[in-house]
Design a protein around this motif. Structure first.
Motif, short mmCIF file in Angstrom:
data_model
loop_
_atom_site.label_atom_id
_atom_site.label_comp_id
_atom_site.label_asym_id
_atom_site.label_seq_id
_atom_site.Cartn_x
_atom_site.Cartn_y
_atom_site.Cartn_z
N SER A 362 0.83 -1.21 0.00
CA SER A 362 0.00 0.00 0.00
C SER A 362 0.86 1.26 0.00
O SER A 362 0.53 2.25 -0.64
CB SER A 362 -0.92 0.01 1.23
N TRP A 363 1.99 1.21 0.72
CA TRP A 363 2.89 2.37 0.80
C TRP A 363 3.43 2.74 -0.58
O TRP A 363 3.56 3.92 -0.91
CB TRP A 363 4.03 2.05 1.76
N GLN A 364 3.72 1.71 -1.39
CA GLN A 364 4.25 1.98 -2.74
C GLN A 364 3.22 2.68 -3.62
O GLN A 364 3.59 3.31 -4.61
CB GLN A 364 4.69 0.67 -3.40
N MET A 365 1.94 2.57 -3.26
CA MET A 365 0.89 3.20 -4.05
C MET A 365 0.60 4.64 -3.60
O MET A 365 -0.24 5.31 -4.19
CB MET A 365 -0.40 2.38 -3.94
N THR A 366 1.29 5.10 -2.55
CA THR A 366 1.03 6.48 -2.08
C THR A 366 1.55 7.51 -3.08
O THR A 366 1.14 8.67 -3.04
CB THR A 366 1.67 6.73 -0.71
N TRP A 367 2.46 7.10 -3.98
CA TRP A 367 2.98 8.02 -5.00
C TRP A 367 2.24 7.85 -6.33
O TRP A 367 2.76 8.19 -7.40
CB TRP A 367 4.46 7.78 -5.22
N ILE A 368 1.04 7.33 -6.28
CA ILE A 368 0.28 7.03 -7.49
C ILE A 368 0.06 8.30 -8.33
O ILE A 368 -0.14 9.39 -7.79
CB ILE A 368 -1.08 6.39 -7.11
N GLY A 426 -14.54 -1.13 5.98
CA GLY A 426 -13.44 -0.66 5.15
C GLY A 426 -13.91 0.12 3.93
O GLY A 426 -13.37 1.19 3.61
N LEU A 427 -14.92 -0.41 3.25
CA LEU A 427 -15.44 0.28 2.06
C LEU A 427 -16.04 1.63 2.44
O LEU A 427 -15.86 2.62 1.72
CB LEU A 427 -16.50 -0.58 1.37
N ALA A 428 -16.76 1.68 3.58
CA ALA A 428 -17.36 2.94 4.02
C ALA A 428 -16.28 3.98 4.34
O ALA A 428 -16.37 5.14 3.92
CB ALA A 428 -18.24 2.71 5.24
N VAL A 429 -15.24 3.56 5.07
CA VAL A 429 -14.16 4.48 5.44
C VAL A 429 -13.38 4.93 4.21
O VAL A 429 -13.07 6.11 4.04
CB VAL A 429 -13.22 3.82 6.47
N ILE A 430 -13.07 3.99 3.32
CA ILE A 430 -12.31 4.32 2.11
C ILE A 430 -13.10 5.29 1.23
O ILE A 430 -12.55 6.26 0.69
CB ILE A 430 -11.92 3.04 1.35
N ASN A 431 -14.40 5.02 1.07
CA ASN A 431 -15.24 5.95 0.29
C ASN A 431 -15.24 7.33 0.90
O ASN A 431 -15.17 8.34 0.19
CB ASN A 431 -16.67 5.40 0.21
N GLU A 432 -15.34 7.38 2.24
CA GLU A 432 -15.36 8.67 2.93
C GLU A 432 -14.03 9.40 2.73
O GLU A 432 -14.00 10.62 2.48
CB GLU A 432 -15.64 8.45 4.41
N VAL A 433 -12.93 8.67 2.84
CA VAL A 433 -11.60 9.27 2.64
C VAL A 433 -11.45 9.78 1.22
O VAL A 433 -10.98 10.91 0.98
CB VAL A 433 -10.49 8.25 2.98
N HIS A 486 -9.77 18.02 -11.67
CA HIS A 486 -10.56 17.07 -10.91
C HIS A 486 -9.93 15.68 -10.93
O HIS A 486 -9.93 14.97 -9.92
CB HIS A 486 -12.00 17.00 -11.47
N ARG A 487 -9.40 15.29 -12.09
CA ARG A 487 -8.76 13.97 -12.17
C ARG A 487 -7.52 13.91 -11.28
O ARG A 487 -7.29 12.92 -10.59
CB ARG A 487 -8.38 13.66 -13.63
N GLN A 488 -6.73 14.98 -11.30
CA GLN A 488 -5.54 15.01 -10.46
C GLN A 488 -5.91 14.99 -8.98
O GLN A 488 -5.25 14.32 -8.18
CB GLN A 488 -4.72 16.27 -10.77
N ALA A 489 -6.98 15.68 -8.61
CA ALA A 489 -7.44 15.67 -7.22
C ALA A 489 -7.88 14.27 -6.81
O ALA A 489 -7.61 13.82 -5.69
CB ALA A 489 -8.59 16.66 -7.05
N ALA A 490 -8.57 13.57 -7.73
CA ALA A 490 -8.99 12.20 -7.44
C ALA A 490 -7.80 11.28 -7.23
O ALA A 490 -7.77 10.47 -6.29
CB ALA A 490 -9.87 11.67 -8.59
N VAL A 491 -6.77 11.42 -8.08
CA VAL A 491 -5.56 10.60 -7.95
C VAL A 491 -4.87 10.87 -6.61
O VAL A 491 -4.43 9.94 -5.92
CB VAL A 491 -4.59 10.88 -9.12
N MET A 492 -4.80 12.12 -6.21
CA MET A 492 -4.21 12.47 -4.92
C MET A 492 -5.04 11.89 -3.77
O MET A 492 -4.49 11.48 -2.74
CB MET A 492 -4.10 13.99 -4.79
N GLY A 493 -6.35 11.82 -3.95
CA GLY A 493 -7.23 11.19 -2.95
C GLY A 493 -6.92 9.71 -2.81
O GLY A 493 -6.89 9.17 -1.69
N TYR A 494 -6.68 9.02 -3.94
CA TYR A 494 -6.29 7.60 -3.89
C TYR A 494 -4.97 7.44 -3.14
O TYR A 494 -4.82 6.51 -2.33
CB TYR A 494 -6.14 7.04 -5.31
N GLY A 495 -4.02 8.32 -3.39
CA GLY A 495 -2.75 8.26 -2.68
C GLY A 495 -2.93 8.38 -1.18
O GLY A 495 -2.30 7.67 -0.39
#
Length: 529
Positions: A362-368, A426-433, A486-495
């Protein structure tokens, strides 16, 4: 419990023939494992093709989401109920009823002509099929000798982790090659074979029909209100601003009242519908906490990866499945390795290693970035597969293998419930994040992308020139720039979501310090240190 511990050493030393796995029982168990695989797989196999089902049934996006929600709510109610039913009906009859009911409702789902029919049959499918999952876990830890747990534990652990992971792949292929109807028709032939095989071969225990006369209907009603409302709140809450939505608030209130009534009932009833006293065993209690948290990662990342690939990369269901297949292959290859390690290494160390490995993936995906593709996702998915198998399989053993056999059936239902609830939370928290952090990043990027930003102005001018003669080029250019932001913001949210999971699983690895050293996999409970 005393009987178990005194009989066990004699089995290990005086009667070595009892250590052999009877071929008939092994075949019966493998048939049951296939049934469990089919039941767990059906959650994710359908999720990959909801848009096709929506189009086929002329449903709205809100209505089609209930194809999943109805299944999950019904399943989460039925899983803990399986402990009582398996004691009353016996493993053979309960599993056969579950397999047949699951198969029949799959057929009805395939022939559904309206969204209302589909939701009804999916709820029935989830409720009837749920009994197969904990029954397999209970059978694994009651019919096989302890020295064989290193063989059977990786099998059920592999199925429990592999089925949700390969679901998008299988669903994508079936929908692409045939149609969404075959997501359900594909269950028919295996379901019939599993039902017949179980009726012919399973003889693990005897039913106790007298228990049905003391069935606690009030306990079932309270449990249904509690778990069903909880699942609904977790599923619908993130998209409807939680208690600000009337239906979510009402379900939360019903869930709270039902929870109080449920816990009062199971602690005072003569024959409770669920036996909570298994939690008095320390290893089982800690194992359930671990299982709950493992469920967050198992179902959470099975949701996050496809969502990123669809939303940011624009992948089809089939392409998502092909990309996600890496984790499934890794889990399959790791199963025998984990089984061998369990014979030689303290299970607590294996669990800690698995959780840290999962955190590293998961840590490796923080720079997504928006350019992450198959090869960028390759190593994180391999680490995820290794970590998930190393964490889940020994946790199964620590939680269930140390219980007296008369408590394993009830405990198995609770144990599997924890994984499903972990996935829902997990899905609820991840969606909220994802929602909150994406909104935050959009706000921050809007503050940066202004007329005073030279790069932003140059990019806007370039888009304007490129769209000359295609309409209002200035407006179109502004829309395109807004989409990029908006796309860049979404990617940063995934990170941010991956970063949260990394910290969570590193911290969770410390929980193994509270686990008592489990018995050796090559010795009886009396020989364990």
């Amino acid at each position: 419990m005393a009987d178990t511990t005194t009989a066990s050493p004699s089995m290990m030393t005086g009667a070595p023939e009892s250590e052999r796995i009877q071929p008939k029982r092994l075949v019966a168990f493998i048939i049951m494992v296939f049934g469990m695989f089919m039941s767990i797989l059906d959650i994710q196999i359908v999720s990959a093709s909801l848009s096709e089902i929506q189009a086929g049934l002329s449903a709205s996006s809100t209505e089609v989401s209930w194809v999943q929600t109805a299944y999950l709510i019904a399943e989460v109610i039925a899983i803990p109920l399986s402990g009582f039913l398996s004691r009353a009906l016996g493993t053979r009859l309960l599993f056969a009823i579950s397999a047949f009911g699951f198969t029949a409702s799959s057929l009805l789902c395939g022939f559904a002509s309206s969204i209302e029919q589909m939701i009804l049959w999916r709820a029935l499918q989830g409720f009837l099929g749920a009994g197969m999952i904990p029954t397999v876990f209970a059978s694994a830890y009651t019919i096989f000798p302890r020295t064989k747990f290193h063989i059977v534990a990786p099998i059920i652990g592999l199925v429990a982790t592999l089925a949700p992971t390969v679901g998008p792949t299988v669903g994508g292929y079936i929908t692409d090659l045939m149609s969404w109807h075959w997501l359900f028709f594909i269950n028919i032939v295996p379901g019939v074979i599993i039902t017949a095989g179980v009726l012919a071969l399973v003889d693990f225990d005897q039913p106790n029909f007298a228990l049905l006369e003391r069935f606690d209907w009030w306990g079932l009603i309270f449990m249904g209100g509690f778990l069903g409302s909880l699942e609904y709140v977790l599923e619908e809450g993130p998209q409807y601003e939680w208690l600000q939505d009337t239906s979510v608030a009402v379900c939360a209130a019903i869930g709270f009242v039902s929870a109080v009534a449920f816990f009062w009932r199971v602690l005072t009833a003569e024959e409770p519908i669920v036996d909570l006293y298994a939690f008095s065993n320390r290893n089982f209690a800690v194992g359930c906490v671990l299982q709950f948290c493992i469920g967050i990662g198992l179902y959470g990342l099975t949701y996050v990866y496809p969502r990123y690939l669809a939303e940011v990369r624009g992948y089809s269901a089939l392409m998502i499945g092909e990309t996600m297949f890496v984790s499934g292959v890794t889990m399959f290859l790791m199963a025998p390795v984990v089984g061998r390690l369990m014979q030689k290494v303290d299970l607590r160390y294996i669990i800690a290693f698995g959780l840290v490995t999962f955190a590293l993936g998961s840590w490796q995906m923080t720079w997504i970035t928006r350019d992450y593709d198959f090869y960028e996702l390759l190593l994180p998915q391999i680490l995820r597969g290794i970590g998930m198998m190393c964490a889940m399989v020994p946790t199964n053993n620590i939680a269930l293998a140390t219980l007296p056999q008369d408590r394993v059936k009830n405990a198995s239902g609770l144990f599997n419930l924890m994984r499903n609830l972990g996935g829902a939370v997990g899905l609820a928290v991840i969606n909220e994040v994802l929602n909150d952090r994406t909104d935050l990043h959009i706000s921050r990027l809007h503050d940066r992308v202004t007329w005073g930003n030279t790069t932003a102005v140059e990019t806007l001018n370039m888009f304007t020139q490129r769209m000359q003669g295609m309409g209002d080029s200035a407006v179109m250019a502004m829309k395109q720039l807004s989409q990029i932001v908006h796309r860049q913001a979404a990617v940063m949210g995934y990170g941010d979501a991956f970063f949260m999971l990394s910290l969570f699983y590193v911290a969770l690895s410390l929980l193994v310090l509270f686990v008592n050293k489990p018995p050796s996999m090559t010795a009886s409970g009396g020989d364990a240190h």
